[in-house]
Design an enzyme around this catalytic site. Structure first.
Site, PDB file in Angstrom:
ATOM      1  N   HIS A   1      97.727  17.703  13.328  1.00  0.00           N
ATOM      2  CA  HIS A   1      98.805  16.678  13.698  1.00  0.00           C
ATOM      3  C   HIS A   1      98.285  15.531  12.927  1.00  0.00           C
ATOM      4  CE1 HIS A   1      95.267  14.167  15.570  1.00  0.00           C
ATOM      5  NE2 HIS A   1      94.884  15.587  16.051  1.00  0.00           N
TER       6      HIS A   1
ATOM      7  N   CYS B   1      90.423  18.844  15.855  1.00  0.00           N
ATOM      8  CA  CYS B   1      91.671  18.849  15.506  1.00  0.00           C
ATOM      9  C   CYS B   1      91.619  18.431  13.806  1.00  0.00           C
ATOM     10  CB  CYS B   1      92.557  18.061  16.067  1.00  0.00           C
ATOM     11  SG  CYS B   1      93.188  18.697  17.686  1.00  0.00           S
TER      12      CYS B   1
END
Length: 286
Positions: A163, A179
């Site tokens: 992301h 992440c």
């Protein structure tokens, strides 16, 4: 602009003269680099207050991984960089710096696929994070406070996303809870080209070798738990028929300097002969 594949390594090395009140962190963002890669390329330079007029190295060249199928995303945690192979030949590869999981919340290695593409995702705050910061709500809506940014790719392991970020200084560092974070502009490019079902390989390879112009280059990102010894590297070079073409002194110097960009370790007066194709661009040492 994203670099173009160029047999053995992609991109090119550059230099930059530091301006007044300019930090290495700001320079890294300008050249689409992460913090650690620009720091390692410039040992002895203060990353926060470099002396104006100092000429710093811009490590904008990388040895890409070999892939069997395309399109594919390959993430190398050891160098904190993501590669996206966009076409069926070697003409299309994009490379972006990333932030990865911090110690204790390490990004997992393995093979995944892009399971979902999300625009303006809400952040469902994990309970582990809320225990550390009880003031956080359970869900953070899209906006400047949302750490996921405007675009996200959810992987087949649902708790791992690729992301954007609202904290660009975390790119090129251990800065997430597992992440993978990209600069906003890089994430927009990746999101626009990656499709649902795209393969994603997450690996941790601190040593990479490639051949360009029939010369041997090595790229090292040592210092982590997976760091191999010189003996392991020599065995791997021997297995690929490259040992006779390298200068051992250059290899040892490159190993201990650990600058994180491709270094020519060939003999000064030799070229690699008889190699129709470059050997494996990842140098496995395990």
């Amino acid at each position: 602009m994203p670099p173009v594949y160029a047999e053995g390594f992609i991109g090119e090395m550059r230099q930059h003269k530091v301006r007044p009140r300019e930090s290495l962190i700001e320079i890294a963002r300008t050249y689409d680099l992460g913090y650690i890669e620009i720091r390692d390329a410039n040992p002895g330079v203060d990353p926060v207050l470099p002396t104006p007029g100092t000429v710093v190295t811009i490590p904008s060249a990388w040895i890409p991984p070999a892939v069997l199928e395309r399109p594919a995303i390959v993430v190398n945690l050891a160098e904190m960089r993501l590669y996206f192979f966009t076409t069926k030949d070697d003409s299309g590869v994009l490379s972006f710096p990333i932030g990865i999981g911090d110690v204790g919340t390490d990004t997992p290695v393995g093979k995944f696929v892009v399971a979902e593409k999300l625009i303006n995702p809400s952040w469902h705050v994990p309970e582990s994070i809320r225990r550390q910061n009880p003031q956080l709500p359970r869900i953070i809506a899209p906006g400047v406070r949302n750490p996921l940014g405007r675009h996200a790719l959810r992987l087949s392991r649902a708790d791992i996303l690729i992301h954007g970020t609202n904290r660009p200084w975390g790119i090129g560092r251990r800065s997430s809870h597992g992440c993978l974070r990209l600069y906003t502009r890089d994430m927009a490019i990746l999101f626009g080209q990656a499709k649902k079902g795209t393969q994603v390989w997450i690996v941790s390879e601190p040593v990479k070798v490639g051949v360009k112009g029939r010369r041997v280059f090595i790229e090292l990102h040592c210092g982590g738990r997976e760091t191999p010894g010189l003996g392991e590297i020599l065995h791997a070079l021997s297995d690929r028929g490259l040992l006779q073409w390298i200068d051992l002194g250059k290899l040892v110097r490159a190993y201990y300097e650990n600058k994180g960009y491709p270094i020519d370790i060939s003999w000064a007066d030799r070229i690699v002969r008889g190699l129709a194709e470059p050997p494996g661009r990842w140098l496995a040492t395990s």
